[in-house]
Write a protein that holds these residues in place. Structure first.
Motif, mmCIF file in Angstrom:
data_model
loop_
_atom_site.group_PDB
_atom_site.id
_atom_site.type_symbol
_atom_site.label_atom_id
_atom_site.label_comp_id
_atom_site.label_asym_id
_atom_site.label_seq_id
_atom_site.Cartn_x
_atom_site.Cartn_y
_atom_site.Cartn_z
ATOM 1 N N GLU A 1 -10.674 9.466 6.587
ATOM 2 C CA GLU A 1 -11.507 8.625 7.303
ATOM 3 C C GLU A 1 -12.143 8.018 6.244
ATOM 4 O OE1 GLU A 1 -14.797 12.404 6.188
ATOM 5 O OE2 GLU A 1 -12.189 12.294 6.224
ATOM 6 N N GLU A 2 -11.587 7.686 4.980
ATOM 7 C CA GLU A 2 -12.351 6.692 3.743
ATOM 8 C C GLU A 2 -11.728 5.531 4.119
ATOM 9 O OE1 GLU A 2 -14.831 7.318 0.743
ATOM 10 O OE2 GLU A 2 -13.704 9.181 0.930
ATOM 11 N N ILE A 3 -10.201 5.791 4.623
ATOM 12 C CA ILE A 3 -8.707 4.852 4.660
ATOM 13 C C ILE A 3 -9.281 3.853 6.707
ATOM 14 C CG2 ILE A 3 -6.444 4.424 4.680
ATOM 15 C CD1 ILE A 3 -5.545 6.254 2.946
ATOM 16 N N ASP A 4 -9.003 2.384 6.214
ATOM 17 C CA ASP A 4 -9.167 2.123 6.891
ATOM 18 C C ASP A 4 -7.918 2.215 7.828
ATOM 19 O OD1 ASP A 4 -8.207 -0.391 8.684
ATOM 20 O OD2 ASP A 4 -10.200 -1.020 7.868
ATOM 21 N N ALA A 5 -8.204 2.135 9.718
ATOM 22 C CA ALA A 5 -7.142 2.929 10.702
ATOM 23 C C ALA A 5 -6.328 2.177 11.038
ATOM 24 C CB ALA A 5 -8.164 3.078 11.656
ATOM 25 N N GLY A 6 -6.100 0.922 10.283
ATOM 26 C CA GLY A 6 -5.224 0.097 10.666
ATOM 27 C C GLY A 6 -4.473 -0.305 9.483
ATOM 28 N N ALA A 7 -5.102 0.608 8.036
ATOM 29 C CA ALA A 7 -4.191 0.232 7.243
ATOM 30 C C ALA A 7 -2.900 1.126 7.476
ATOM 31 C CB ALA A 7 -4.664 1.553 5.740
ATOM 32 N N ASP B 1 0.912 -1.115 0.131
ATOM 33 C CA ASP B 1 -0.245 -0.132 0.276
ATOM 34 C C ASP B 1 1.044 0.873 0.191
ATOM 35 O OD1 ASP B 1 -2.605 -0.991 -0.154
ATOM 36 O OD2 ASP B 1 -1.654 -1.423 1.663
ATOM 37 N N ARG C 1 2.213 5.687 10.464
ATOM 38 C CA ARG C 1 1.081 4.634 9.470
ATOM 39 C C ARG C 1 2.628 3.603 8.407
ATOM 40 N NH1 ARG C 1 -4.713 6.238 9.122
ATOM 41 N NH2 ARG C 1 -5.019 4.145 8.171
ATOM 42 N N TRP D 1 -3.301 4.776 -2.661
ATOM 43 C CA TRP D 1 -3.948 5.446 -2.447
ATOM 44 C C TRP D 1 -4.101 7.554 -2.460
ATOM 45 C CZ3 TRP D 1 -8.622 3.759 0.215
ATOM 46 C CH2 TRP D 1 -7.909 1.330 -0.041
#
Length: 204
Positions: free
Chosen positions: A116-122, A61, A150, A86
């Motif tokens: 906010e559309e990206i997973d918090a765990g990414a 990613d 991150r 992304w």
């Protein structure tokens, strides 16, 4: 500054145009519009970043932080077709155009979204950014402290910043925050900074 390019819904009336991103390995024609960053040309800092940054990881990613109409994210997607790219921005007009530009370039491994559309765990193997310096130092620091943690343990962020807009002080601040940072390029008053992931035991 009038209608900020970092506004969620720009007030400037739409007036579309096109710019060409020409690099040694790709040529993209991108649709732009008023109310976003650098609508009349690909910003020199963006071009310097894309000319000097090492190749992105081939998989994983990857993130373009402050993507605008997409030149950085689309370059990442073209250079790493097996990666998931992304693009994040607050400017909805810019995000909509970035989607159009990805479709025009036939790149299906990139998505343009609000944060906010990206997973918090990414977690990201690379972050490339021409960061929005003009949002102010405090907001910029908050932005970087949201996303740099991150990075994956072996991930790298590459940022391009003008010298007179504080690239050297930003480099010192990043090191003080526990993110090892070095200058990898300097051209036309721009600095390209390579930022490593924070390791265990470094200050927070």
């Amino acid at each position: 500054m009038g209608d900020h390019y970092f506004a969620e819904r720009p007030e400037a009336a739409s007036r579309r145009g096109t710019v060409d991103l020409v690099l040694r390995d790709l040529h993209l024609r991108l649709t732009t519009d008023r109310g976003m960053f650098s609508p009349d040309r690909v910003d020199p800092g963006t071009r310097i970043l894309l000319d000097t940054v090492p190749p992105p990881p081939p998989e994983g990613d990857l993130l373009d932080l402050g993507c605008g109409y997409g030149p950085i994210a689309l370059t990442m997607a073209r250079r790493s077709p097996r990666a998931s790219v992304w693009g994040v921005d607050v400017n909805q007009r810019a995000l909509d155009l970035a989607v159009e530009n990805s479709q025009a370039a036939d790149l299906d491994n990139v998505r343009f979204v609000l944060a906010e559309e990206i997973d918090a765990g990414a977690r990201f193997d690379a972050i490339w950014s021409n960061p929005p310096i003009r949002i102010g130092k405090s907001a910029l620091h908050d932005l970087l402290l949201t996303w740099l943690p991150r990075l994956t343990p072996t991930g790298l962020a590459h940022l391009v910043v003008q010298k007179h807009l504080g690239s050297d002080s930003l480099q010192r601040w990043l090191n003080d925050q526990g993110f090892p940072t070095e200058r990898i390029a300097s051209r036309s008053a721009y600095r390209v900074l390579a930022v490593s992931a924070r390791t265990e035991g470094q200050p927070r």
